[in-house]
Design an enzyme around this catalytic site. Structure first.
Site, short mmCIF file in Angstrom:
data_model
loop_
_atom_site.label_atom_id
_atom_site.label_comp_id
_atom_site.label_asym_id
_atom_site.label_seq_id
_atom_site.Cartn_x
_atom_site.Cartn_y
_atom_site.Cartn_z
N HIS A 6 37.90 2.86 -16.49
CA HIS A 6 37.72 3.84 -17.55
C HIS A 6 36.24 4.10 -17.82
O HIS A 6 35.41 3.20 -17.69
CB HIS A 6 38.43 3.43 -18.85
CG HIS A 6 38.00 2.11 -19.43
ND1 HIS A 6 36.96 2.01 -20.32
CD2 HIS A 6 38.48 0.87 -19.28
CE1 HIS A 6 36.83 0.75 -20.71
NE2 HIS A 6 37.74 0.03 -20.09
N ASP B 128 35.28 5.65 -20.78
CA ASP B 128 35.03 5.64 -22.23
C ASP B 128 34.64 4.23 -22.67
O ASP B 128 34.90 3.25 -21.98
CB ASP B 128 36.27 6.13 -23.01
CG ASP B 128 37.52 5.30 -22.75
OD1 ASP B 128 37.67 4.78 -21.63
OD2 ASP B 128 38.34 5.16 -23.68
N GLU C 187 38.67 -4.42 -15.23
CA GLU C 187 38.41 -4.93 -16.59
C GLU C 187 37.64 -6.25 -16.51
O GLU C 187 37.91 -7.08 -15.64
CB GLU C 187 39.73 -5.16 -17.34
CG GLU C 187 40.44 -3.90 -17.77
CD GLU C 187 39.66 -3.07 -18.81
OE1 GLU C 187 38.72 -3.59 -19.44
OE2 GLU C 187 39.99 -1.88 -18.94
N HIS D 186 32.89 -5.30 -26.45
CA HIS D 186 33.17 -4.74 -27.78
C HIS D 186 32.22 -5.29 -28.85
O HIS D 186 32.37 -5.00 -30.03
CB HIS D 186 34.64 -4.96 -28.21
CG HIS D 186 35.64 -4.22 -27.35
ND1 HIS D 186 36.82 -3.72 -27.85
CD2 HIS D 186 35.63 -3.90 -26.04
CE1 HIS D 186 37.51 -3.13 -26.87
NE2 HIS D 186 36.79 -3.24 -25.77
N GLU E 178 41.00 4.82 -22.44
CA GLU E 178 41.55 3.47 -22.33
C GLU E 178 41.36 2.75 -23.65
O GLU E 178 42.22 2.01 -24.10
CB GLU E 178 40.87 2.70 -21.20
CG GLU E 178 41.66 1.46 -20.76
CD GLU E 178 41.38 0.20 -21.56
OE1 GLU E 178 42.19 -0.73 -21.50
OE2 GLU E 178 40.37 0.15 -22.28
ZN LIG Z 1 37.96 -1.97 -20.71
#
Ligand SMILES: [Zn+2]
Length: 378
Positions: free
Chosen positions: A66, A68, A162, A348, A133
């Site tokens: 992804h 994003d 990932e 994150h 995602e």
């Molecule tokens: Zn991810």
């Protein structure tokens, strides 16, 4: 500067906060087209998806990622601008460095090298990217999978990039993920005065035994390496604030994380059976977040284990932990799915980063895996 580092920096500099893509996929499709890939842009709603494929027929290996990223949060919390890539002490900082613009860049470089070295390779090799995602995940790979299903697209193996490594690149091979199912339950009672309970119906009292039964239930004993299925209540709301009023309604939010012994439909049926057995009057809204997937021993898992062992010096842990990923939408198409990516410690978070050495090793790692599946196996 290495090709993969340069491309990762170019991607980080595009502040593609979900569901934005901001030209990441255009940049990538331009490169892959030049390398001989057929590129298709699938835009659904606000979401950009890219499907790039090389080869004519035979087994298909898909690299899934992804473009994003999650929002950065306040700029001041970061040591450097989250959307201006910066290298300090051999570490690349920026939003998406680990989740997962680094892996996406490594995919692109690995694919270019692969088709240059093996123009007549066996099967098909493909890249699937979405810009949805981290957000709702509705118009992203979920919708692409519907399109693929409708056109009979065959996918055999899927490698998601990932960030899955724990302490060292390649120390973990993800071979499955749990499913997730959420519900909003409204239990309907009859409001009244606490002094006259016979003239009311208390939804809290009615719901408690049903909820206790669901919460205490042993759903299963686990499945292969999956932990047992878990039922968790996350929110409970009822009451008017006054202590002399029996409320008319109780709202409960709960979620199930489940292993492949279940599917969403079976769990919904089981839960509602308990609610009915307790005589509840209720309304329930289900949200199916994604079925579990599991890739048992086979050519993909064996190839990945060998490649990772070579890169990290030891056999990887093979895990089915963590949250969900877009592989949940590809697995139901019949593809075996695994996940391999950089260390996930900073994803994150503020000051998200990836080690430059790990980033520069990633294209070689993915390339070795592609070659194992589409060159040596043929
Ligand atoms: Zn991810």
């Amino acid at each position: 500067m290495s090709d993969v580092l340069q491309l990762t920096r170019d991607l980080i500099a595009r502040a593609s906060v979900t569901p934005e893509d901001l030209g990441c996929q255009a940049l990538i499709s331009e490169r892959l087209q030049r390398a001989g890939f057929r590129c298709e842009h699938l835009r659904y709603g606000e979401v950009d998806n890219l499907w790039a494929v090389h080869g004519e027929d035979g087994p298909t290996l898909v690299l899934l990622g992804h473009t994003d990223v999650v929002p950065s949060g306040p700029r001041e919390a970061w040591a450097s601008d989250p959307f201006v890539p910066e290298i300090r002490d051999g570490v690349l900082y920026g939003r998406g460095a680990a989740d997962m613009k680094g892996s996406v860049a490594a995919f692109v470089v690995a694919l270019e090298r692969f088709v240059a070295a093996h123009p007549g390779h066996a099967g098909r090799v493909a890249l699937l990217l979405t810009s949805d995602e981290e957000g709702d995940a509705i118009d992203g790979v979920r919708r692409v999978a519907d399109t693929f299903r409708a056109r009979g697209e065959r996918l055999d193996w899927c490698v998601t990039g990932e960030p899955s490594s724990t302490a060292k690149l390649g120390d973990l091979l993800r071979v499955g993920r749990r499913g997730t199912l959420s519900a909003t339950l409204n239990v309907i009672g009859v409001q009244g005065h606490v002094a006259y309970p016979d003239k009311a119906r208390n939804p809290i009292h009615q719901a408690m035994p049903a909820l206790s039964e669901l919460a205490a239930r042993r759903w299963d004993e686990g499945y292969e390496t999956f932990p047992p299925t878990s039922f968790q209540i996350s929110n409970v709301h009822a009451g008017t604030g006054a202590n002399n009023v029996i409320p008319g309604e109780l709202q409960v939010l709960f979620n199930l994380r489940y292993n492949p012994s279940w599917n969403a439909e079976a769990l919904e049926r089981e839960c509602e059976q308990v609610l009915r057995a307790h005589g509840l009057e209720y309304e329930i809204r289900w949200f199916r977040g994604g079925e579990p997937f599991y890739t048992p021993e086979g050519p993909l898992r064996a190839a990945a284990r060998e490649v990772l062992a070579k890169f990290s010096g030891a056999a990887p842990a093979e895990s089915t932990g963590g949250g969900t990923s877009d592989a949940r939408f590809i697995a139901p198409l019949g593809a075996q799915c695994i996940e391999i990516g950089p260390v996930n410690a900073s994803i994150h978070k503020v000051d998200e980063h990836v080690s430059v050495a790990d980033l520069e090793a990633l294209p070689d790692l993915y390339l070795a895996l592609i070659e194992r599946l589409l060159v040596q196996a043929s």
